[in-house]
Structures are given as C-alpha cells and as structure tokens.
Motif scaffolding. Structure first.
Motif, PDB file in Angstrom:
ATOM      1  N   ALA A  68       0.830  -1.210   0.000  1.00 52.63           N
ATOM      2  CA  ALA A  68       0.000   0.000   0.000  1.00 52.63           C
ATOM      3  C   ALA A  68       0.865   1.262   0.000  1.00 52.63           C
ATOM      4  CB  ALA A  68      -0.942  -0.002   1.203  1.00 52.63           C
ATOM      5  N   MET A  69       2.073   1.162   0.558  1.00 50.98           N
ATOM      6  CA  MET A  69       2.995   2.305   0.567  1.00 50.98           C
ATOM      7  C   MET A  69       3.784   2.418  -0.734  1.00 50.98           C
ATOM      8  SD  MET A  69       4.405   2.493   4.508  1.00 50.98           S
ATOM      9  CE  MET A  69       5.199   0.897   4.530  1.00 50.98           C
ATOM     10  N   GLY A  70       3.562   1.484  -1.665  1.00 59.51           N
ATOM     11  CA  GLY A  70       4.199   1.587  -2.973  1.00 59.51           C
ATOM     12  C   GLY A  70       5.242   0.540  -3.301  1.00 59.51           C
ATOM     13  N   ALA A  71       5.493  -0.406  -2.411  1.00 61.58           N
ATOM     14  CA  ALA A  71       6.489  -1.447  -2.678  1.00 61.58           C
ATOM     15  C   ALA A  71       5.870  -2.551  -3.536  1.00 61.58           C
ATOM     16  CB  ALA A  71       7.000  -2.043  -1.370  1.00 61.58           C
ATOM     17  N   ASP A  72       6.528  -2.863  -4.649  1.00 57.64           N
ATOM     18  CA  ASP A  72       6.081  -3.961  -5.517  1.00 57.64           C
ATOM     19  C   ASP A  72       6.717  -5.249  -5.010  1.00 57.64           C
ATOM     20  OD1 ASP A  72       4.457  -2.521  -7.318  1.00 57.64           O
ATOM     21  OD2 ASP A  72       6.238  -1.797  -8.354  1.00 57.64           O
ATOM     22  N   ILE A  73       5.982  -5.968  -4.170  1.00 55.46           N
ATOM     23  CA  ILE A  73       6.500  -7.193  -3.557  1.00 55.46           C
ATOM     24  C   ILE A  73       5.837  -8.391  -4.207  1.00 55.46           C
ATOM     25  CG2 ILE A  73       6.720  -8.512  -1.415  1.00 55.46           C
ATOM     26  CD1 ILE A  73       6.559  -5.822   0.076  1.00 55.46           C
ATOM     27  N   GLU A  74       6.657  -9.331  -4.641  1.00 52.85           N
ATOM     28  CA  GLU A  74       6.193 -10.568  -5.256  1.00 52.85           C
ATOM     29  C   GLU A  74       6.725 -11.740  -4.425  1.00 52.85           C
ATOM     30  OE1 GLU A  74       4.236 -10.589  -7.916  1.00 52.85           O
ATOM     31  OE2 GLU A  74       4.351  -8.430  -8.257  1.00 52.85           O
ATOM     32  N   TYR A  75       6.193 -12.927  -4.702  1.00 56.52           N
ATOM     33  CA  TYR A  75       6.684 -14.138  -4.056  1.00 56.52           C
ATOM     34  C   TYR A  75       7.063 -15.133  -5.135  1.00 56.52           C
ATOM     35  CZ  TYR A  75       7.192 -18.200  -1.091  1.00 56.52           C
ATOM     36  OH  TYR A  75       7.710 -19.295  -0.448  1.00 56.52           O
ATOM     37  N   CYS A  76       8.278 -15.684  -5.041  1.00 60.68           N
ATOM     38  CA  CYS A  76       8.754 -16.689  -5.995  1.00 60.68           C
ATOM     39  C   CYS A  76       8.657 -18.054  -5.330  1.00 60.68           C
ATOM     40  CB  CYS A  76      10.197 -16.403  -6.402  1.00 60.68           C
ATOM     41  SG  CYS A  76      10.878 -17.652  -7.528  1.00 60.68           S
ATOM     42  N   ARG A  77       7.775 -18.914  -5.870  1.00 56.28           N
ATOM     43  CA  ARG A  77       7.599 -20.250  -5.288  1.00 56.28           C
ATOM     44  C   ARG A  77       8.823 -21.132  -5.504  1.00 56.28           C
ATOM     45  NH1 ARG A  77       1.436 -22.130  -5.379  1.00 56.28           N
ATOM     46  NH2 ARG A  77       0.495 -20.084  -5.188  1.00 56.28           N
ATOM     47  N   ARG A  78       9.485 -20.952  -6.640  1.00 52.04           N
ATOM     48  CA  ARG A  78      10.653 -21.779  -6.935  1.00 52.04           C
ATOM     49  C   ARG A  78      11.797 -21.474  -5.969  1.00 52.04           C
ATOM     50  NH1 ARG A  78      15.021 -21.160 -10.175  1.00 52.04           N
ATOM     51  NH2 ARG A  78      14.215 -19.265 -11.107  1.00 52.04           N
ATOM     52  N   GLN A  79      12.071 -20.170  -5.742  1.00 50.29           N
ATOM     53  CA  GLN A  79      13.144 -19.773  -4.830  1.00 50.29           C
ATOM     54  C   GLN A  79      12.672 -19.661  -3.380  1.00 50.29           C
ATOM     55  OE1 GLN A  79      14.650 -16.141  -6.533  1.00 50.29           O
ATOM     56  NE2 GLN A  79      15.904 -17.231  -8.025  1.00 50.29           N
ATOM     57  N   ARG A  80      11.355 -19.748  -3.187  1.00 53.78           N
ATOM     58  CA  ARG A  80      10.741 -19.674  -1.864  1.00 53.78           C
ATOM     59  C   ARG A  80      11.171 -18.416  -1.128  1.00 53.78           C
ATOM     60  NH1 ARG A  80      11.870 -24.855   1.238  1.00 53.78           N
ATOM     61  NH2 ARG A  80      10.612 -23.759   2.755  1.00 53.78           N
ATOM     62  N   THR A  81      10.889 -17.262  -1.744  1.00 51.71           N
ATOM     63  CA  THR A  81      11.220 -15.999  -1.102  1.00 51.71           C
ATOM     64  C   THR A  81      10.363 -14.866  -1.653  1.00 51.71           C
ATOM     65  OG1 THR A  81      13.015 -14.510  -0.464  1.00 51.71           O
ATOM     66  CG2 THR A  81      13.056 -15.318  -2.720  1.00 51.71           C
ATOM     67  N   TYR A  82      10.103 -13.877  -0.805  1.00 55.33           N
ATOM     68  CA  TYR A  82       9.521 -12.626  -1.271  1.00 55.33           C
ATOM     69  C   TYR A  82      10.653 -11.804  -1.867  1.00 55.33           C
ATOM     70  CZ  TYR A  82       5.249 -13.551   1.369  1.00 55.33           C
ATOM     71  OH  TYR A  82       4.080 -14.091   1.829  1.00 55.33           O
ATOM     72  N   TYR A  83      10.325 -10.928  -2.804  1.00 57.30           N
ATOM     73  CA  TYR A  83      11.326 -10.054  -3.405  1.00 57.30           C
ATOM     74  C   TYR A  83      10.643  -8.800  -3.941  1.00 57.30           C
ATOM     75  CZ  TYR A  83       9.653 -11.771  -7.923  1.00 57.30           C
ATOM     76  OH  TYR A  83       8.856 -12.082  -9.002  1.00 57.30           O
ATOM     77  N   TYR A  84      11.449  -7.753  -4.125  1.00 56.28           N
ATOM     78  CA  TYR A  84      10.949  -6.530  -4.745  1.00 56.28           C
ATOM     79  C   TYR A  84      11.093  -6.670  -6.248  1.00 56.28           C
ATOM     80  CZ  TYR A  84      11.150  -4.337  -0.128  1.00 56.28           C
ATOM     81  OH  TYR A  84      10.963  -4.019   1.200  1.00 56.28           O
ATOM     82  N   SER A  85       9.994  -6.475  -6.975  1.00 57.65           N
ATOM     83  CA  SER A  85      10.067  -6.594  -8.433  1.00 57.65           C
ATOM     84  C   SER A  85      10.616  -5.321  -9.075  1.00 57.65           C
ATOM     85  CB  SER A  85       8.688  -6.932  -9.010  1.00 57.65           C
ATOM     86  OG  SER A  85       7.745  -5.941  -8.664  1.00 57.65           O
ATOM     87  N   LYS A  86      10.662  -4.228  -8.315  1.00 60.93           N
ATOM     88  CA  LYS A  86      11.271  -2.967  -8.754  1.00 60.93           C
ATOM     89  C   LYS A  86      12.121  -2.459  -7.598  1.00 60.93           C
ATOM     90  CE  LYS A  86       7.352  -1.657 -11.624  1.00 60.93           C
ATOM     91  NZ  LYS A  86       6.219  -0.743 -11.779  1.00 60.93           N
ATOM     92  N   PRO A  87      13.223  -1.789  -7.908  1.00 62.22           N
ATOM     93  CA  PRO A  87      14.074  -1.268  -6.825  1.00 62.22           C
ATOM     94  C   PRO A  87      13.305  -0.288  -5.938  1.00 62.22           C
ATOM     95  CG  PRO A  87      15.191  -1.098  -8.948  1.00 62.22           C
ATOM     96  CD  PRO A  87      13.773  -1.490  -9.225  1.00 62.22           C
TER      97      PRO A  87
END
Length: 91
Positions: free
Chosen positions: A44-63
């Motif tokens: 909601a604050m603007g972070a593009d957070i995704e989850y990768c099932r293969r690597q089993r981790t959340y990550y930012y899709s944009k810096p």
C-alpha cells in the motif's frame, strides 16, 4: 506498525532471503498473519512485492528505498514567528 520489524522484513525481502511465509514469520518471531499484514501495508505504501515459489522468497520486483525518520527543513518565514498559545498568554 513496529519499525524494527518493518526494517527487518524489508532487509530480508531486499536480500531475497525470506524463505517461505512460515519461515519468515518464525525468523521474525511473529505470526504468519502479521507478516501478511506487513506485506500488504508495504504494498500500500508503494512497494512492488512478489513471491517466488521456486526460490521460496519474497522479493521486490522494482528497486525501492525504505526511508524512515525525520529530516530537518528550513521553515518558511511566516512559520518562524508563530509562538505557542501558552507563551503568548504569559506576557
């Protein structure tokens, strides 16, 4: 919102080191629901957070940059002359 928890979660997401949703909640010592709520708030604050099932981790899709704290500013001239009401009454 606990700022220490937010910073830790941000660091883990940035490092792509969260593990599964259950693992990150255990690492942070909070419930799965708390992690989900924090991620929702971060999105909601603007972070593009995704989850990768293969690597089993959340990550930012944009810096992103997480900024917390205060920054000193020069007040506008009209603000400098404003005095608290109590000080005005003491005259």
């Amino acid at each position: 919102m606990n700022l220490d928890l937010l910073k830790k979660l941000h660091w883990l997401i940035e490092a792509r080191a969260t593990g599964s949703p259950g693992e990150v909640s255990r690492m942070l010592g909070v419930s799965d629901r708390t992690v989900r709520l924090y991620i929702e708030k971060m999105r909601a604050m603007g972070a593009d957070i995704e989850y990768c099932r293969r690597q089993r981790t959340y990550y930012y899709s944009k810096p992103v940059v997480l900024k917390l704290g205060y920054e000193a500013i020069t007040p506008p001239p009209h603000f400098v002359n404003i005095k608290p009401k109590r000080l005005l009454q003491e005259k």
